[in-house]
Design a protein around this motif. Structure first.
Motif, PDB file in Angstrom:
ATOM      1  N   GLU A  45      -3.873 -10.307 -11.593  1.00 44.42           N
ATOM      2  CA  GLU A  45      -4.892 -11.368 -11.505  1.00 44.42           C
ATOM      3  C   GLU A  45      -4.266 -12.719 -11.859  1.00 44.42           C
ATOM      4  OE1 GLU A  45      -7.668 -10.496 -10.085  1.00 44.42           O
ATOM      5  OE2 GLU A  45      -7.285  -8.371 -10.291  1.00 44.42           O
ATOM      6  N   LYS A  58      -2.035  -5.442  -4.854  1.00 43.19           N
ATOM      7  CA  LYS A  58      -2.125  -6.892  -4.629  1.00 43.19           C
ATOM      8  C   LYS A  58      -0.912  -7.584  -5.244  1.00 43.19           C
ATOM      9  CE  LYS A  58      -6.632  -7.115  -3.375  1.00 43.19           C
ATOM     10  NZ  LYS A  58      -7.073  -7.567  -2.081  1.00 43.19           N
ATOM     11  N   VAL A  59      -0.644  -8.762  -4.755  1.00 39.36           N
ATOM     12  CA  VAL A  59       0.265  -9.681  -5.439  1.00 39.36           C
ATOM     13  C   VAL A  59      -0.559 -10.915  -5.787  1.00 39.36           C
ATOM     14  CG1 VAL A  59       2.375  -8.893  -4.311  1.00 39.36           C
ATOM     15  CG2 VAL A  59       1.046 -10.715  -3.228  1.00 39.36           C
ATOM     16  N   ARG A  92       0.825  -1.220   0.000  1.00 41.03           N
ATOM     17  CA  ARG A  92       0.000   0.000   0.000  1.00 41.03           C
ATOM     18  C   ARG A  92       0.855   1.265   0.000  1.00 41.03           C
ATOM     19  NH1 ARG A  92      -3.147  -2.700   3.965  1.00 41.03           N
ATOM     20  NH2 ARG A  92      -4.749  -3.955   2.941  1.00 41.03           N
TER      21      ARG A  92
HETATM   22  N1  LIG Z   1      -7.862 -11.582  -7.612  1.00 46.33           N
HETATM   23  C1  LIG Z   1      -6.456 -11.467  -7.296  1.00 46.33           C
HETATM   24  C2  LIG Z   1      -6.280 -11.751  -5.816  1.00 46.33           C
HETATM   25  C3  LIG Z   1      -4.919 -11.409  -5.340  1.00 46.33           C
HETATM   26  C4  LIG Z   1      -4.904 -11.281  -3.835  1.00 46.33           C
HETATM   27  O1  LIG Z   1      -5.929 -11.172  -3.153  1.00 46.33           O
HETATM   28  N2  LIG Z   1      -3.691 -11.270  -3.301  1.00 46.33           N
HETATM   29  C5  LIG Z   1      -3.520 -11.088  -1.884  1.00 46.33           C
HETATM   30  C6  LIG Z   1      -2.454 -12.036  -1.362  1.00 46.33           C
HETATM   31  S1  LIG Z   1      -3.009 -13.709  -1.348  1.00 46.33           S
HETATM   32  C7  LIG Z   1      -3.070  -9.675  -1.612  1.00 46.33           C
HETATM   33  O2  LIG Z   1      -2.289  -9.122  -2.358  1.00 46.33           O
HETATM   34  N3  LIG Z   1      -3.558  -9.110  -0.515  1.00 46.33           N
HETATM   35  C8  LIG Z   1      -3.214  -7.807  -0.083  1.00 46.33           C
HETATM   36  C9  LIG Z   1      -4.389  -7.074   0.457  1.00 46.33           C
HETATM   37  O3  LIG Z   1      -5.530  -7.465   0.141  1.00 46.33           O
HETATM   38  O4  LIG Z   1      -4.203  -6.103   1.168  1.00 46.33           O
HETATM   39  C10 LIG Z   1      -5.670 -12.444  -8.141  1.00 46.33           C
HETATM   40  O5  LIG Z   1      -6.278 -13.323  -8.753  1.00 46.33           O
HETATM   41  O6  LIG Z   1      -4.448 -12.318  -8.263  1.00 46.33           O
END
Ligand SMILES: N[C@@H](CCC(=O)N[C@@H](CS)C(=O)NCC(=O)O)C(=O)O
Length: 199
Positions: A64, A50-51, A38
Motif C-alpha cells: 500500500e 500488486k506493486v 500473478r
Molecule cells: N492500493 C494499492 C494500489 C496498488 C496498485 O493498484 N498497483 C497496480 C499498479 S499501478 C498493480 O499492481 N496492478 C496490478 C493488477 O491490479 O493486476 C497501493 O496503494 O499501493
C-alpha cells in the motif's frame, strides 16, 4: 531495502521517493504486462499481487503506497518528508489517501482501463467517463490545495510523490491537467531523482 515495482505503474512514486532519500536500495522489476505479479513466485511474497511492495531490512514486506511512503518518511526523519506541525503525518495521510484511493483507484484506473470492468464498448465508454469525472473534480481540489506553492505542503513531502505518478499518467487518461498541476509535473520532471527513476 528492496522495492518491487513496475515501470509505468504507481510504484514510480515510491521509486522517486527512494531516489530523493538517497539511501541504498535494490529494485526488482515485476512485469505487470506479462502477468508476473500473478505468478506463484511473486504471489508467495505478496498475495495481493500488486506493486509497489517494499521489503524492509527486518524482513517485513510493506504494501500500500501510503503505508510504504509513511514508513520511509519516518525511517529518514532528517529528510523532512512529512508536513510540518504536530499533525503532519495525519495531514499527509489525508491527502495521500485521497490521491491513491479516490483519484488513482476510482478515477485513473477507470479512465485508463475501462476494459477491466466492462466488456461491452458502450459500457466501457460509461466507465471511462465516470473515471474522468472523478479526476476532473480531483484536479480542481489539488489545484486549490497546491495554490501558489511549489509543493503541496510548502516543502517536498511524500504526498508530492503520489501526485507525481498520477499526473505523470496524463497521456493515458487524456484529460488536460490544470495549470498548477501541469507546472508541478514539469517541476518534478526536472529533478535528478525523477530522471534517475525514469531512466
Ligand atoms: N492500493 C494499492 C494500489 C496498488 C496498485 O493498484 N498497483 C497496480 C499498479 S499501478 C498493480 O499492481 N496492478 C496490478 C493488477 O491490479 O493486476 C497501493 O496503494 O499501493
Amino acid at each position: 531495502m528492496k522495492l518491487f515495482h513496475s515501470p509505468g505503474a504507481c510504484s514510480l512514486g515510491i521509486r522517486v521517493l527512494m531516489e530523493e532519500i538517497g539511501a541504498p536500495f535494490e529494485t526488482v522489476n515485476v512485469d505487470l504486462k506479462s502477468g508476473e505479479h500473478r505468478q506463484p513466485a511473486y504471489m508467495k511474497l505478496n498475495p495481493k499481487a500488486k506493486v509497489p511492495a517494499l521489503l524492509r531490512p527486518d524482513g517485513r514486506l510493506l504494501t500500500e503506497f501510503p503505508v510504504i511512503a509513511l514508513w520511509l518518511a519516518r525511517q529518514f526523519p532528517e529528510k523532512n518528508l512529512l508536513p510540518d506541525g504536530p499533525e503532519g503525518d495525519i495531514d499527509a495521510l489525508e491527502l495521500l489517501d485521497y490521491v491513491v484511493s479516490t483519484l488513482h483507484m476510482r478515477g485513473a484506473t477507470l479512465a485508463m482501463r475501462p476494459d477491466r470492468f466492462c466488456q461491452d464498448p458502450k459500457g466501457q465508454e460509461e466507465v471511462r467517463k465516470s473515471g474522468r469525472e472523478v479526476l476532473t473534480v480531483g484536479f480542481e481540489r489539488l489545484e486549490e490545495q497546491l495554490g501558489e506553492k511549489e509543493w503541496f505542503f510548502g516543502h517536498m513531502t511524500i504526498v508530492d510523490m503520489a501526485v507525481f505518478y498520477l499526473v505523470h499518467w496524463q497521456p493515458r487518461y487524456d484529460l488536460p491537467l490544470t495549470p498548477r498541476l501541469k507546472a508541478f509535473h514539469e517541476r518534478m520532471m526536472e529533478r535528478p531523482a525523477v530522471k534517475r527513476a525514469l531512466a
